[in-house]
Scaffold this motif. Structure first.
Motif, PDB file in Angstrom:
ATOM      1  N   GLU A 122      14.527  32.244 -32.588  1.00 57.51           N
ATOM      2  CA  GLU A 122      14.323  33.678 -32.763  1.00 57.51           C
ATOM      3  C   GLU A 122      14.352  34.398 -31.414  1.00 57.51           C
ATOM      4  O   GLU A 122      14.914  35.470 -31.292  1.00 57.51           O
ATOM      5  CB  GLU A 122      13.030  33.942 -33.531  1.00 57.51           C
ATOM      6  CG  GLU A 122      13.349  34.202 -35.002  1.00 57.51           C
ATOM      7  CD  GLU A 122      12.220  33.862 -35.951  1.00 57.51           C
ATOM      8  OE1 GLU A 122      11.076  33.650 -35.492  1.00 57.51           O
ATOM      9  OE2 GLU A 122      12.479  33.795 -37.172  1.00 57.51           O
ATOM     10  N   LEU A 125      17.879  34.909 -30.565  1.00 59.05           N
ATOM     11  CA  LEU A 125      18.452  36.068 -31.247  1.00 59.05           C
ATOM     12  C   LEU A 125      18.165  37.342 -30.463  1.00 59.05           C
ATOM     13  O   LEU A 125      19.057  38.165 -30.240  1.00 59.05           O
ATOM     14  CB  LEU A 125      17.854  36.210 -32.645  1.00 59.05           C
ATOM     15  CG  LEU A 125      18.528  35.424 -33.762  1.00 59.05           C
ATOM     16  CD1 LEU A 125      17.801  35.688 -35.067  1.00 59.05           C
ATOM     17  CD2 LEU A 125      19.991  35.846 -33.882  1.00 59.05           C
ATOM     18  N   ALA A 166      24.976  35.215 -33.022  1.00 58.80           N
ATOM     19  CA  ALA A 166      23.755  35.630 -33.712  1.00 58.80           C
ATOM     20  C   ALA A 166      23.806  35.182 -35.168  1.00 58.80           C
ATOM     21  O   ALA A 166      22.817  34.668 -35.712  1.00 58.80           O
ATOM     22  CB  ALA A 166      23.601  37.141 -33.632  1.00 58.80           C
ATOM     23  N   GLN A 167      24.954  35.332 -35.750  1.00 56.91           N
ATOM     24  CA  GLN A 167      25.102  34.945 -37.153  1.00 56.91           C
ATOM     25  C   GLN A 167      24.843  33.443 -37.324  1.00 56.91           C
ATOM     26  O   GLN A 167      24.113  33.021 -38.215  1.00 56.91           O
ATOM     27  CB  GLN A 167      26.516  35.290 -37.587  1.00 56.91           C
ATOM     28  CG  GLN A 167      26.676  35.430 -39.087  1.00 56.91           C
ATOM     29  CD  GLN A 167      28.145  35.502 -39.450  1.00 56.91           C
ATOM     30  OE1 GLN A 167      28.947  36.095 -38.717  1.00 56.91           O
ATOM     31  NE2 GLN A 167      28.513  34.897 -40.560  1.00 56.91           N
ATOM     32  N   THR A 169      23.113  31.557 -35.382  1.00 46.48           N
ATOM     33  CA  THR A 169      21.695  31.292 -35.118  1.00 46.48           C
ATOM     34  C   THR A 169      20.848  31.602 -36.351  1.00 46.48           C
ATOM     35  O   THR A 169      19.974  30.819 -36.727  1.00 46.48           O
ATOM     36  CB  THR A 169      21.201  32.141 -33.937  1.00 46.48           C
ATOM     37  OG1 THR A 169      22.051  31.903 -32.820  1.00 46.48           O
ATOM     38  CG2 THR A 169      19.781  31.784 -33.571  1.00 46.48           C
ATOM     39  N   ARG A 170      21.139  32.722 -36.992  1.00 47.54           N
ATOM     40  CA  ARG A 170      20.374  33.072 -38.198  1.00 47.54           C
ATOM     41  C   ARG A 170      20.536  32.013 -39.277  1.00 47.54           C
ATOM     42  O   ARG A 170      19.574  31.627 -39.929  1.00 47.54           O
ATOM     43  CB  ARG A 170      20.817  34.438 -38.727  1.00 47.54           C
ATOM     44  CG  ARG A 170      20.042  35.560 -38.076  1.00 47.54           C
ATOM     45  CD  ARG A 170      20.343  36.904 -38.699  1.00 47.54           C
ATOM     46  NE  ARG A 170      20.587  37.862 -37.635  1.00 47.54           N
ATOM     47  CZ  ARG A 170      21.768  38.309 -37.264  1.00 47.54           C
ATOM     48  NH1 ARG A 170      22.857  37.914 -37.906  1.00 47.54           N
ATOM     49  NH2 ARG A 170      21.875  39.149 -36.265  1.00 47.54           N
ATOM     50  N   GLU A 174      17.489  29.666 -40.858  1.00 45.49           N
ATOM     51  CA  GLU A 174      17.264  29.608 -42.296  1.00 45.49           C
ATOM     52  C   GLU A 174      17.221  28.156 -42.782  1.00 45.49           C
ATOM     53  O   GLU A 174      16.310  27.756 -43.501  1.00 45.49           O
ATOM     54  CB  GLU A 174      18.399  30.348 -42.994  1.00 45.49           C
ATOM     55  CG  GLU A 174      17.998  30.994 -44.299  1.00 45.49           C
ATOM     56  CD  GLU A 174      19.125  31.867 -44.796  1.00 45.49           C
ATOM     57  OE1 GLU A 174      19.704  31.519 -45.847  1.00 45.49           O
ATOM     58  OE2 GLU A 174      19.479  32.875 -44.129  1.00 45.49           O
ATOM     59  N   HIS A 203       6.845  33.369 -39.158  1.00 46.77           N
ATOM     60  CA  HIS A 203       7.050  34.760 -38.741  1.00 46.77           C
ATOM     61  C   HIS A 203       5.788  35.427 -38.281  1.00 46.77           C
ATOM     62  O   HIS A 203       5.768  36.621 -38.076  1.00 46.77           O
ATOM     63  CB  HIS A 203       7.628  35.618 -39.876  1.00 46.77           C
ATOM     64  CG  HIS A 203       8.982  35.178 -40.268  1.00 46.77           C
ATOM     65  ND1 HIS A 203      10.058  35.298 -39.441  1.00 46.77           N
ATOM     66  CD2 HIS A 203       9.429  34.611 -41.408  1.00 46.77           C
ATOM     67  CE1 HIS A 203      11.120  34.834 -40.059  1.00 46.77           C
ATOM     68  NE2 HIS A 203      10.772  34.399 -41.258  1.00 46.77           N
TER      69      HIS A 203
END
Lengths: 204, 204
Positions: A122, A125, A166-167, A169-170, A174, A203
């Motif tokens: 995170e 990101l 970034a994509q 990494t997301r 997940e 989070h």
DNA sequence: GGTACTCTACTCAAAGTTGAAGAGAAGGGA
DNA sequence: TCCCTTCTCTTCAACTTTGAGTAGAGTACC
């Protein structure tokens, strides 16, 4: 930051004790020779440097059969293990335009606790986002837009690649949050495990 | 391949004659210090090497005011200009995982004829495709899929980035074919030009 | 008119990387 | 058995990159 140090340290760590050629083979088996700068020369050099800096301990092995090259086995030290973790964190977090660093980081990511892995990604990101901003700023200052000509394509390229990064990494975050893979401190292979108790406040 | 040689050669070429500091500033004005490894040390080193190899001609300048460091101006030679073009083509075509090379290539792309630029980018697409294939092969041999564990994420990363690179390349090809920018051998700023006669057989 | 800052311009030692090569051992076929 | 290739393991010289340092010259303030 060079990926070689991380790679070599990680390989030695796995074995407890290893000589150069073992490290070489290890890295090859991970496909590292395809995506990193780790070639024999660099690896032997890195081993020597790491030993000089006290991150590895060198043991000279006299060859039993007399003859053959004088081989040296290396063992990781406490400081070496610390350095390994610190390099690993840095590799995951930093937007280093060299992908070999990131790849190495991913290769070792399970040596961190799951929670920390997610947190680092995170952070990654955020840094990507920030860097993307600095690129668009640099290339669109006060002269108004469109004045750039073809040089603007460079910015285009970087922005595109930041977004792709970034994509990816997301996606990885997940998958990890959904329980994929087995991380440091976890025992069971996590197939179909329900949400873990200790993990319901991600989070945070 | 290092981006520095291309960058330095290109900068000197633009000026006709330049000393190290001018090159440095040039590169900085293109933002190259953000995305390449071109730092003072590398640049001065590259100038010396290029001169030694006959790609640049060194002129020693005695400082008029007496004092100050001995500065040297460099001029590009015929062979240097050839090398520049050859490095440029290579930079555009090769899938070199280091983006600084590609960025430099894009920065100089208008020094090629429009047609050649498109052709090179199409070659690049092919190579990306091919490399993508070799990555998926390497990571999914005969042990069946899904055996990889987290290391498969490395492959994921590379495939993702190959795809992103291909997409960007296609976009650039399209913009160039639609008449964007002014390339080698073209005079007018090409705003809204209709398809040129000599250009109706692209893709041949 | 001093001193602090920034700009111009370049150098250097230490570290990293590349590409090739060296040298013994192990296998295998004629 | 002898030769040839391949595998194991490492070294080396040449080159590149890094990061810090050197040094004069303008300028700008108080």
């Amino acid at each position: 930051m060079s990926a070689v140090r991380l790679l070599v340290l990680g390989a030695v760590r796995r074995h407890g004790r290893a000589h150069g050629y073992q490290v070489l083979n290890d890295l090859e088996s991970w496909g590292a020779h395809e995506w990193s700068t780790a070639k024999p020369g660099s690896i032997y050099h890195a081993l020597k440097q790491l030993a000089k800096q006290g991150l590895l301990l060198a043991h000279e092995i006299a060859p039993s059969t007399a003859g053959g090259p004088p081989r040296t086995e290396y063992e990781i030290t406490r400081r070496g293990a610390e350095e390994f973790l610190s390099l690993l964190r840095e590799a995951l977090v930093s937007h280093d335009q060299r992908m070999d660093v990131l790849s190495s980081g991913v290769g070792f990511i399970v040596h961190l606790p799951r929670r920390e892995a997610v947190a680092l990604l995170e952070e990654r990101l955020q840094r990507l986002q920030q860097w993307r901003g600095s690129v668009t700023d640099h290339y669109a200052p006060e002269d108004g837009p469109g004045q750039l000509g073809h040089v603007g394509e460079i910015m285009h390229l970087w922005v595109h690649s930041a977004d792709a990064g970034a994509q990816w990494t997301r996606g990885l975050i997940e998958r990890i949050e959904d329980g994929a893979y087995t991380f440091e401190g976890e025992e069971e292979p996590s197939v179909g495990v329900p949400a873990e108790d200790e993990d319901h406040s991600r989070h945070a």
